[in-house]
Design a protein around this motif. Structure first.
Motif, short mmCIF file in Angstrom:
data_model
loop_
_atom_site.label_atom_id
_atom_site.label_comp_id
_atom_site.label_asym_id
_atom_site.label_seq_id
_atom_site.Cartn_x
_atom_site.Cartn_y
_atom_site.Cartn_z
N ASP A 201 0.84 -1.20 0.00
CA ASP A 201 0.00 0.00 0.00
C ASP A 201 0.87 1.25 0.00
OD1 ASP A 201 -2.32 1.67 0.30
OD2 ASP A 201 -1.87 1.80 2.44
N ILE A 202 1.88 1.28 0.87
CA ILE A 202 2.76 2.45 0.93
C ILE A 202 3.59 2.58 -0.34
CG2 ILE A 202 4.78 3.39 2.15
CD1 ILE A 202 3.48 2.56 4.76
N TYR A 203 3.98 1.45 -0.91
CA TYR A 203 4.70 1.52 -2.18
C TYR A 203 3.86 2.21 -3.25
CZ TYR A 203 7.43 0.49 -6.26
OH TYR A 203 8.16 0.64 -7.41
N ARG A 204 2.59 1.84 -3.33
CA ARG A 204 1.70 2.50 -4.32
C ARG A 204 1.60 4.00 -4.01
NH1 ARG A 204 -1.15 -2.41 -3.62
NH2 ARG A 204 -2.45 -1.47 -1.99
N ARG A 205 1.45 4.32 -2.75
CA ARG A 205 1.28 5.73 -2.37
C ARG A 205 2.51 6.57 -2.71
NH1 ARG A 205 -3.01 6.60 1.50
NH2 ARG A 205 -3.98 4.64 2.12
N HIS A 206 3.70 5.97 -2.66
CA HIS A 206 4.90 6.75 -2.95
C HIS A 206 5.18 6.84 -4.45
CE1 HIS A 206 7.82 3.73 -4.31
NE2 HIS A 206 8.83 4.59 -4.13
N ASN A 207 4.35 6.15 -5.25
CA ASN A 207 4.52 6.11 -6.71
C ASN A 207 3.22 6.49 -7.39
OD1 ASN A 207 5.73 5.64 -9.21
ND2 ASN A 207 5.12 3.48 -9.21
N PHE A 208 2.64 7.63 -6.97
CA PHE A 208 1.44 8.21 -7.59
C PHE A 208 0.17 7.38 -7.43
CE2 PHE A 208 5.04 9.81 -10.17
CZ PHE A 208 4.86 11.18 -10.01
N GLY A 209 0.23 6.26 -6.70
CA GLY A 209 -0.92 5.39 -6.59
C GLY A 209 -0.97 4.29 -7.63
N HIS A 210 0.09 4.15 -8.43
CA HIS A 210 0.11 3.12 -9.47
C HIS A 210 -0.01 1.72 -8.86
CE1 HIS A 210 1.04 5.02 -13.33
NE2 HIS A 210 1.80 5.89 -12.67
N SER A 211 -0.93 0.91 -9.40
CA SER A 211 -0.95 -0.52 -9.11
C SER A 211 -0.40 -1.29 -10.31
CB SER A 211 -2.37 -1.00 -8.78
OG SER A 211 -3.28 -0.64 -9.80
N THR A 212 -0.62 -0.77 -11.51
CA THR A 212 0.05 -1.21 -12.73
C THR A 212 0.43 0.05 -13.50
OG1 THR A 212 -1.89 -1.29 -14.18
CG2 THR A 212 -1.46 -3.24 -12.80
N LYS A 213 1.04 -0.10 -14.67
CA LYS A 213 1.43 1.07 -15.45
C LYS A 213 0.23 1.92 -15.85
CE LYS A 213 5.77 -0.64 -17.38
NZ LYS A 213 6.54 -0.93 -18.62
N THR A 214 -0.95 1.31 -15.96
CA THR A 214 -2.12 2.05 -16.44
C THR A 214 -3.27 2.07 -15.45
OG1 THR A 214 -2.92 0.03 -17.54
CG2 THR A 214 -1.57 1.55 -18.85
N GLU A 215 -3.04 1.51 -14.24
CA GLU A 215 -4.11 1.47 -13.24
C GLU A 215 -3.62 2.11 -11.94
OE1 GLU A 215 -6.60 -2.52 -14.15
OE2 GLU A 215 -4.53 -2.85 -13.50
N PHE A 216 -4.58 2.67 -11.21
CA PHE A 216 -4.27 3.36 -9.96
C PHE A 216 -5.15 2.84 -8.84
CE2 PHE A 216 -3.24 6.10 -13.48
CZ PHE A 216 -1.98 6.57 -13.16
N GLU A 217 -4.56 2.73 -7.67
CA GLU A 217 -5.30 2.24 -6.50
C GLU A 217 -5.10 3.23 -5.36
OE1 GLU A 217 -5.46 -1.74 -3.66
OE2 GLU A 217 -4.68 -1.88 -5.70
N GLY A 218 -6.00 4.22 -5.30
CA GLY A 218 -5.90 5.23 -4.26
C GLY A 218 -4.99 6.37 -4.67
N VAL A 219 -5.03 7.42 -3.86
CA VAL A 219 -4.25 8.61 -4.14
C VAL A 219 -2.78 8.38 -3.79
CG1 VAL A 219 -4.61 9.68 -1.87
CG2 VAL A 219 -4.16 11.12 -3.85
N GLY A 220 -1.89 8.98 -4.55
CA GLY A 220 -0.47 8.82 -4.27
C GLY A 220 0.29 10.10 -4.51
N ILE A 221 1.57 10.04 -4.28
CA ILE A 221 2.47 11.19 -4.46
C ILE A 221 3.77 10.65 -5.05
CG2 ILE A 221 3.59 11.06 -2.19
CD1 ILE A 221 3.27 14.13 -2.04
N ASN A 222 4.65 11.53 -5.46
CA ASN A 222 5.94 11.09 -6.00
C ASN A 222 7.01 11.21 -4.94
OD1 ASN A 222 8.16 10.43 -7.50
ND2 ASN A 222 8.19 12.30 -8.70
N ALA A 223 7.45 10.08 -4.40
CA ALA A 223 8.52 10.07 -3.39
C ALA A 223 9.65 9.14 -3.81
CB ALA A 223 7.95 9.65 -2.04
N LYS A 224 9.75 8.84 -5.09
CA LYS A 224 10.68 7.82 -5.56
C LYS A 224 12.13 8.26 -5.40
CE LYS A 224 9.18 7.48 -9.76
NZ LYS A 224 8.24 8.60 -9.74
#
Length: 353
Positions: A201-224
């Protein structure tokens, strides 16, 4: 000029070798080869199951709060760097301050329960100067009241408590890899989770919410974290044993040669294998502290009043006076501590005190 700390620079040729890998890969960010290698090496070195390196040490706190605190009240310490409290406010949560233990300088676990309300969602405590909180008692309180536990472990790289990484306590630990820290990536930080689902979950959040290259699961931010940062981490990590041993040498020299008649020092919690990240001394009075700072500054030596001021005095938080934290914050001083600091300089500092 002698500052309170100094960045460890690995040999330039070794960094160039890592840069050559980046140039060969033509890959600068987005989970590149060096990032993945650093993540694996850190898991092995620290003895942890999951880690998400990030671009700085504050975003991990903010993302952890976003994932776990639900904009509620967060019980926290007034004796920490400002990022601990500002992150709580930034994430639309309410900091509720609990005073500190005057010896360990960590949050006073005996006062936490009295601060819990129906709005409390999490505890955000700091392992101060790498000194662990009373993690067992905090865990018991969290279970009793169904609270999440986040540890600001910015200073804790390499610290173990009861023979396990301090990062393995709580729901989430965050660490700083800033240039002034024991282990660094220039700028950087990390989240360490105990649960795989939370880690994902936190990984997705730190990468814009990406679950796949074209899908998003929740809000995220860029912390990469970038490959350039990972390259620095890969160069610094092999030197950690020597870095810690040399800092231990300096701490032992201070321990042995400072006149402690009118001073106190940090008490390290029992069963802790400490990392010698900072060397704080506590004066009898604030006047004594200021006097020593001025004398050292005249010799181009710059210790730091750290942590000062106590965070319960910030303008953007509700006033909750914490007398122990305010008292310690006014009298504490971190002395210069970094690799290859010469005994000649240590003696000047000690004589000035």
């Amino acid at each position: 000029m002698i500052n309170v700390t100094k960045t460890f620079f690995p040999p330039l040729e070794e960094y160039k070798e890592q840069l050559q890998r980046i140039w060969s890969n033509e890959w600068l960010t987005n989970r590149g080869e060096l990032y993945q290698e650093l993540s694996q090496e850190l898991k092995k070195y620290l003895g942890i199951n999951f880690i998400i390196p990030m671009t700085n040490g504050t975003l991990p706190i903010q993302i952890a709060l976003k994932a776990l605190a639900n904009e509620g009240e967060v019980i926290t310490t007034p004796f920490s760097y400002v990022a601990t409290t500002s992150s709580i406010v930034w994430e639309n949560c309410t900091p509720v301050f609990v005073d500190i233990n005057p010896e360990y300088l960590t949050i006073d676990e005996t006062k936490i329960e009295a601060a819990i309300t129906p709005e409390t969602t999490a505890i955000l405590a700091t392992h101060v100067f790498g000194n662990p909180c009373n993690v067992e008692v905090i865990n018991e309180i969290a279970k009793k009241y169904n609270l999440k536990v986040i540890y600001d472990a910015a200073h804790c790289f390499g610290v173990t408590y009861k023979n396990t990484s301090i990062f393995n306590y709580g729901d989430v630990s965050t660490c700083s890899f800033h240039a002034t820290k024991l282990f660094h990536t220039g700028e950087g930080g990390a989240v360490i989770c105990q649960d795989e689902a939370l880690n994902n979950d936190i990984y997705r959040r730190h990468n814009f919410g990406h679950s796949t290259k074209t899908e998003f699961e929740g809000v995220g931010i860029n912390a990469k974290m970038s490959e350039l940062q990972a390259a620095m981490g890969l160069c610094v990590l092999p030197y950690m044993t020597n870095i810690i041993l040399d800092r231990k040498r300096i701490c032992n020299y201070y321990d042995t040669n400072i006149n402690w008649d009118n001073l106190n020092k940090l008490k390290i919690r029992e069963h802790t294998n400490w990392n010698y990240s900072y060397y704080p001394i506590i004066f009898k009075t604030e006047e004594d502290c200021i006097k020593v700072v001025k004398k050292l500054n005249k010799q181009d030596i710059f210790p730091r009043r750290y942590f000062y001021p106590s965070l319960d005095t910030l303008s953007y938080v509700d006033a909750t006076y914490c007398p122990v934290s305010n008292d310690i914050a006014s009298r504490i001083l971190c002395l210069p501590l970094y690799n290859n600091l010469e005994e000649e300089i240590l003696n000047i500092i000690i004589q000035s005190i």
